[in-house]
Design an enzyme around this catalytic site. Sequence first.
Site, mmCIF file in Angstrom:
data_model
loop_
_atom_site.group_PDB
_atom_site.id
_atom_site.type_symbol
_atom_site.label_atom_id
_atom_site.label_comp_id
_atom_site.label_asym_id
_atom_site.label_seq_id
_atom_site.Cartn_x
_atom_site.Cartn_y
_atom_site.Cartn_z
ATOM 1 N N HIS A 1 -4.454 -1.102 -3.499
ATOM 2 C CA HIS A 1 -2.995 -1.187 -3.543
ATOM 3 C C HIS A 1 -2.479 -1.205 -4.980
ATOM 4 C CE1 HIS A 1 -2.551 -3.071 0.757
ATOM 5 N NE2 HIS A 1 -3.634 -2.311 0.676
ATOM 6 N N ASN B 1 -18.044 -3.647 2.804
ATOM 7 C CA ASN B 1 -17.860 -2.212 2.927
ATOM 8 C C ASN B 1 -16.843 -1.724 1.915
ATOM 9 O OD1 ASN B 1 -15.001 -1.524 4.292
ATOM 10 N ND2 ASN B 1 -15.737 -3.507 5.055
ATOM 11 N N ASP C 1 -8.594 -5.088 -0.183
ATOM 12 C CA ASP C 1 -7.986 -3.876 -0.751
ATOM 13 C C ASP C 1 -7.017 -4.067 -1.913
ATOM 14 O OD1 ASP C 1 -9.288 -2.921 1.469
ATOM 15 O OD2 ASP C 1 -7.525 -2.199 2.502
ATOM 16 N N GLU D 1 -14.450 1.933 1.882
ATOM 17 C CA GLU D 1 -14.139 3.236 2.450
ATOM 18 C C GLU D 1 -13.694 4.169 1.323
ATOM 19 O OE1 GLU D 1 -11.682 4.094 6.410
ATOM 20 O OE2 GLU D 1 -10.417 3.499 4.723
ATOM 21 N N LYS E 1 1.361 4.206 -2.796
ATOM 22 C CA LYS E 1 1.144 5.643 -2.610
ATOM 23 C C LYS E 1 2.346 6.444 -3.099
ATOM 24 C CE LYS E 1 -1.342 7.477 0.374
ATOM 25 N NZ LYS E 1 -2.532 8.364 0.425
ATOM 26 N N GLU F 1 -9.829 5.513 -4.273
ATOM 27 C CA GLU F 1 -8.729 4.617 -4.596
ATOM 28 C C GLU F 1 -9.205 3.484 -5.498
ATOM 29 O OE1 GLU F 1 -5.297 4.764 -1.326
ATOM 30 O OE2 GLU F 1 -7.230 4.205 -0.455
ATOM 31 N N TYR G 1 0.815 -1.214 0.000
ATOM 32 C CA TYR G 1 0.000 0.000 0.000
ATOM 33 C C TYR G 1 0.846 1.260 0.000
ATOM 34 C CZ TYR G 1 -3.313 3.633 1.096
ATOM 35 O OH TYR G 1 -4.053 4.790 1.036
#
Length: 927
Positions: free
Chosen positions: A454, A525, A450, A527, A382, A531, A378
């Site tokens: 990523h 879920n 995720d 968030e 970024k 992304e 991750y």
Amino acid sequence: MRSPRTRPAAVLLLASALAAFGLGPAASPAAAATVPVGSGSYSDTRPPGTSGPTTNTGTPVTPKVTAAARNRPVPTNDWWSSLAFQRYGDNPWSTPMYGHPLTYQATANGLDVGYPTSPAIVGDGRQYEYAHKRDLTIGLSGLNSPDTKADDWSDWTVTPLWSDGSRTLRTTIGHGSPFVYAKGTGGNAQVTTAGAPTVFADQGNVLGITVGGHHYALFAPSGSDWNVSGSTVTAGLGGKDYFSVAVLPSTGALSTYAKYAFSFVTDSKATWSYSGGTVRASYTLTTEAQEGSERGTLQALYRHQWLNTSDALTSYTYVSPRGTMKVREAASFSTSQKASAVLPALPKSDGVDTARLRGYLNDVVNASDPFSGASDTYWTGKALGRLAQLVPVAEQIGETGTRDRLIGLLKGKLQEWFTAGGANEFSYDKDWKTLTGYPASYGSDTELNDHHFHYGYYVYAAAIVAQYDPSWAADSAWGGMVKTLVRDTANPSRTDSSFPFLRGFDVYAGHSWASGHQGFAAGNNQESSSESTNLSAALVLWGSATGDTSLRDLGTFLLTTESESIAQYWFDADEQVFPSSFGHDTVGMVWGSGGAYATWWTANPEEIHGINVLPVTGGSLHLGGEKAAIRRNIAEMERENGGPAVEWRDILWEFQSFADPASAKSKWDSGNGGYTPEQGESKAHTYHWINTLDTIGAPDASVTGDIPASAVFTKGSTRTYVAHNHGSSARTVTFSDGKTLSVPARSTASGTGSGSQDPDPEPDPEPTTGNTFQLRGGGVLTTATGGTAGSDTIASAGGTNHDGTPYQPLVYEARGVNGTLTSGAGTTFKLQVDAGTSVGLGQQARISYDLTGDGTFDRTETYNYFATDPVTGWEEYSQARGLRSSTGTLGNLKNGTVRLEVWSAIGNGSSKLQTGTDKSVVVIPFS
């Protein structure tokens, strides 16, 4: 995104309440094998000391599927994934699953079913939820199964299986389905209700009951009879194995629903296409008649779907956490949307000081560690994203040395991760059929969370490299590993035996899910929706840079679809989704049961508001389509924060620039000296972004270009047109308002455009006055005159009769229309159509009126089709052909919508419809 920082009490409460490249051998040898992919590689075994999917106590798990499904890639990160991923060791059935309108939970005795219609506000007012509450259980008499397994699945349906050795039950459930289709052996059909039911209809094998204020219909095979005894309702199946249950919008709908009770859904499939600035998608159910010959069905559309369809809908509706769902009586429906814009970067502008930008760029490339110590997937991602955004910015100001140094940093880090055996690598799990990067983070390994968050950064960075070095991106070089990451996160193939179809993207819900196991009381879920769209935008750029139009178009479909879902379900752009009792204008997290003003790691308002904005890139421009929602969002953040942003000020300045660039620049000017950039941002990028938008204006989503890598910005009365040409030869990009832009090879160009219907760059006036509307390319009806003649292609009928039913129609709309109905007048139109030399074609038109702009068309007029001749030249089709059918009545227009649809009713060839002239117009009976 997941974070190790301490979670606030409110969020803890929420969480608790709630082969293209040839994969290698099984991951069982003691020593890892390296699987080569072009110049790169991955391992077929996890690095020593690391974990794959586990229960919450750390016990390794494999997919919980039947033998029939054992060799299929399991679609983790779905709305029903707890059927296949046993995250909690003491629950071998499932956690609550939110199909909408129905909710489900597998238990030992069968399938619990609910229809939550009243929201609860919990977590100190931070969360709204329509939590699963059992109304009834669908099962078989005596069923007591030790577990439930996923037996079959398709794009938005799943079939769980129960077996206790004597009895076997299969049910098929899905998004938008008011039905549960059941097949059972070894016992009678049994429905156990949460309380004694009230019977409102008893027709033998058809029973209508009310439970907890909700109406259900039970359907057994013909000749059977339902028997009610207290809270237990049973029916013998008479040698058959099927029955079904439906939730009804009203008791009066029973006969309609009974028509489709035995038309069992066996498959669900979404298809998509991109052409000329428009994304079209079709959603189709395959059915099988258990008795009789009916093959149709009923399906409930989410708000993001019915806002963008021209297909006929019934008057039936359902309550859901995503707002009103509307019911269609058919096995398929289609949507059409203007494609969301994507650019590698904002264009060069006079608002950016070269010397100042150069200084900011030097701060980045001369840092002792440009990756800021990142080691896991991750945070490395970024850092890759932060550097990639600066490559085209450096080139704009002639800093080619800095550009090349940045590209070198990107290549080095990507190649490090794309090579097995080092400190960083990707490893394939043969059981879960997934590629996991190690070191992992935030459950990307143990929970399969995720991956799209990523890996989107890696694909985005690779796309920027490919823009400048196509040979690096070849499959035989490093492009093969990029595509392997794409297959893990957004695989477009349903036949790939190594990775599931689209993994985290839920094609019917219209957005992705983050949790790999879905093991929460509140369902799954997501968030950071932004992304998720970062991956979609990366696919657009990667596909454009490498000439892979299939991946480019997939990215465009995903981005355009999710952008509408974000606007509606995260930002409540139309203020029609969040319950009135929920006192927030945005949510940080969307759950299956609702939404929460929260994040996983903090209750800080800046991060709650910012987490669905970052990273800000040329793929974020879709956010500018809902400017009023942005203003409400920023205002709430400042109220909750006790003032302007402090921590994530750069992210929120950039967010504000989508609606009010001047205000964002004012904040930058007063606060740029003493802040620390968010970890995926840099002062270089933020300075360039804010000052560029202050110069050219905010994104203008009303106009689209005919390639995905194009965008329009408006400041005052001036539009700036921007496009990037990834190709090796110059091209002209045409925009939906008629403007054109010449773009050199492998370059970005911008300007006020040429060749428009207007002699100046002013946008068309809003169609709020006048009653004569011209057709314009890109699906626009406008009262503006003086257009430039063009044409749109009417798709072929494909040799099938579509008389009266739109089929792949051209759709033109005017919104915000006000007018007083002229007594005694009717709709008129004249449309110039041309079939060329094709014979046997017939074009058809439908005109619809949404009188109040609420998304429901109050009056629809379908006209008899026009049989064109096979002689080249325009022919005029008008209302004189006669009205074929109509529904509803006209009234005054107040902020209403007028829609024209044109399609091929018959024939086996395409035809043309003229646009941009006063010879193709719709005249409405209003003054």
